[in-house]
Design a protein around this motif. Sequence first.
Motif, short mmCIF file in Angstrom:
data_model
loop_
_atom_site.label_atom_id
_atom_site.label_comp_id
_atom_site.label_asym_id
_atom_site.label_seq_id
_atom_site.Cartn_x
_atom_site.Cartn_y
_atom_site.Cartn_z
N GLY A 46 0.79 -1.22 0.00
CA GLY A 46 0.00 0.00 0.00
C GLY A 46 0.83 1.27 0.00
N LYS A 47 0.13 2.41 0.08
CA LYS A 47 0.79 3.72 0.06
C LYS A 47 0.28 4.60 1.19
CE LYS A 47 1.93 3.98 -4.86
NZ LYS A 47 1.81 4.78 -6.11
N VAL A 48 1.20 5.35 1.77
CA VAL A 48 0.90 6.25 2.88
C VAL A 48 1.43 7.63 2.55
CG1 VAL A 48 1.37 6.76 5.32
CG2 VAL A 48 0.99 4.39 4.59
N LYS A 49 0.64 8.66 2.84
CA LYS A 49 1.15 10.02 2.67
C LYS A 49 1.31 10.69 4.02
CE LYS A 49 -3.34 12.35 1.91
NZ LYS A 49 -4.11 13.23 0.98
N GLN A 50 2.35 11.49 4.14
CA GLN A 50 2.56 12.31 5.32
C GLN A 50 2.20 13.73 4.94
OE1 GLN A 50 6.73 10.98 5.73
NE2 GLN A 50 6.20 10.30 7.78
N ASN A 51 1.28 14.32 5.67
CA ASN A 51 0.82 15.65 5.30
C ASN A 51 0.50 16.51 6.51
OD1 ASN A 51 -1.63 14.77 6.30
ND2 ASN A 51 -2.81 15.24 4.47
N SER A 52 0.25 17.78 6.26
CA SER A 52 -0.21 18.71 7.28
C SER A 52 -1.06 19.76 6.57
CB SER A 52 0.97 19.37 8.01
OG SER A 52 1.83 20.02 7.10
N TYR A 53 -1.73 20.59 7.34
CA TYR A 53 -2.61 21.62 6.78
C TYR A 53 -2.26 22.97 7.40
CZ TYR A 53 -5.37 17.58 5.33
OH TYR A 53 -5.77 16.39 4.76
N ASN A 54 -2.31 24.03 6.56
CA ASN A 54 -2.04 25.36 7.10
C ASN A 54 -3.32 25.93 7.72
OD1 ASN A 54 -3.64 26.33 5.00
ND2 ASN A 54 -1.93 27.12 3.79
N GLU A 55 -3.22 27.18 8.20
CA GLU A 55 -4.36 27.80 8.88
C GLU A 55 -5.56 28.01 7.95
OE1 GLU A 55 -1.39 30.92 7.56
OE2 GLU A 55 -1.35 29.00 8.64
N GLU A 56 -5.31 27.98 6.65
CA GLU A 56 -6.41 28.13 5.69
C GLU A 56 -6.98 26.79 5.25
OE1 GLU A 56 -4.64 30.36 2.56
OE2 GLU A 56 -4.62 32.25 3.67
N GLY A 57 -6.44 25.71 5.81
CA GLY A 57 -6.94 24.39 5.48
C GLY A 57 -6.33 23.78 4.24
N LYS A 58 -5.30 24.42 3.67
CA LYS A 58 -4.65 23.87 2.48
C LYS A 58 -3.70 22.76 2.88
CE LYS A 58 -4.88 27.90 -0.58
NZ LYS A 58 -4.11 28.85 -1.41
N GLU A 59 -3.73 21.70 2.08
CA GLU A 59 -2.90 20.53 2.38
C GLU A 59 -1.46 20.75 1.91
OE1 GLU A 59 -3.11 15.69 1.78
OE2 GLU A 59 -3.74 16.99 0.12
N PHE A 60 -0.51 20.32 2.75
CA PHE A 60 0.90 20.29 2.37
C PHE A 60 1.36 18.85 2.49
CE2 PHE A 60 5.43 20.36 2.91
CZ PHE A 60 5.86 21.39 2.09
N ILE A 61 1.76 18.25 1.39
CA ILE A 61 2.22 16.86 1.39
C ILE A 61 3.73 16.83 1.57
CG2 ILE A 61 2.43 14.73 0.05
CD1 ILE A 61 -0.21 15.41 -1.27
#
Length: 204
Positions: A46-61
């Motif tokens: 399988g595949k896993v992504k590591q991500n986070s979100y800024n204060e505007e809710g935009k995803e950063f992978i």
Amino acid sequence: MKTISCMNIDPELLYTFGAEDRFYKAKEIIYKEGDNAFYYYQIVKGKVKQNSYNEEGKEFIHNILGEKQSFGDPMLFLEKFYVMNAICMTDVEIIRLTKKNFMNLLEKNPKISLEMNSCLSQRLYFKAIMLQNMSSQNPAVRLKGLLDYLKSYHEGDCEQCFHVDLTRQQIANLTGLRVETVIRTLKKMEKEGSLKIESRKILY
């Protein structure tokens, strides 16, 4: 460019030190930003992504990981919380080892510990190069920096064989470029022979 794989430890050795199999469904969260770091994770399928979100809710992978790759290990050496999420992109099978047993494994297998130090150093090197390229006003330089960084996590030295599992929007979010700029620059890079685009899929 020489590529590296995230640390991959012989599964039988992991089981010897008490590792367990875990199964997750697509979109299931393995851990969240702010959680305590308790485990070493190694992907079987399988595949896993590591991500986070800024204060505007935009995803950063931060990265996309696949078979025989590991994650979560850097935080085991620190008394810190996870700074990103780990989310399943597909159904995933993982071998999981507790922090205590992982540290015990490294103490009794110094060669693996040295290999892990080398892997972590190369991760930091490629990330530094990517961040340096991100400061450029040239969109092609930014894209190359990102693609080199992502490719550094995957095995193999062949040209244009790395499949970039990101949408044009995700690439735009990662590089701070407009989607239109990303599309136009990728096409230009393809004409120059830097990458291939097949059925809208980027091969680098």
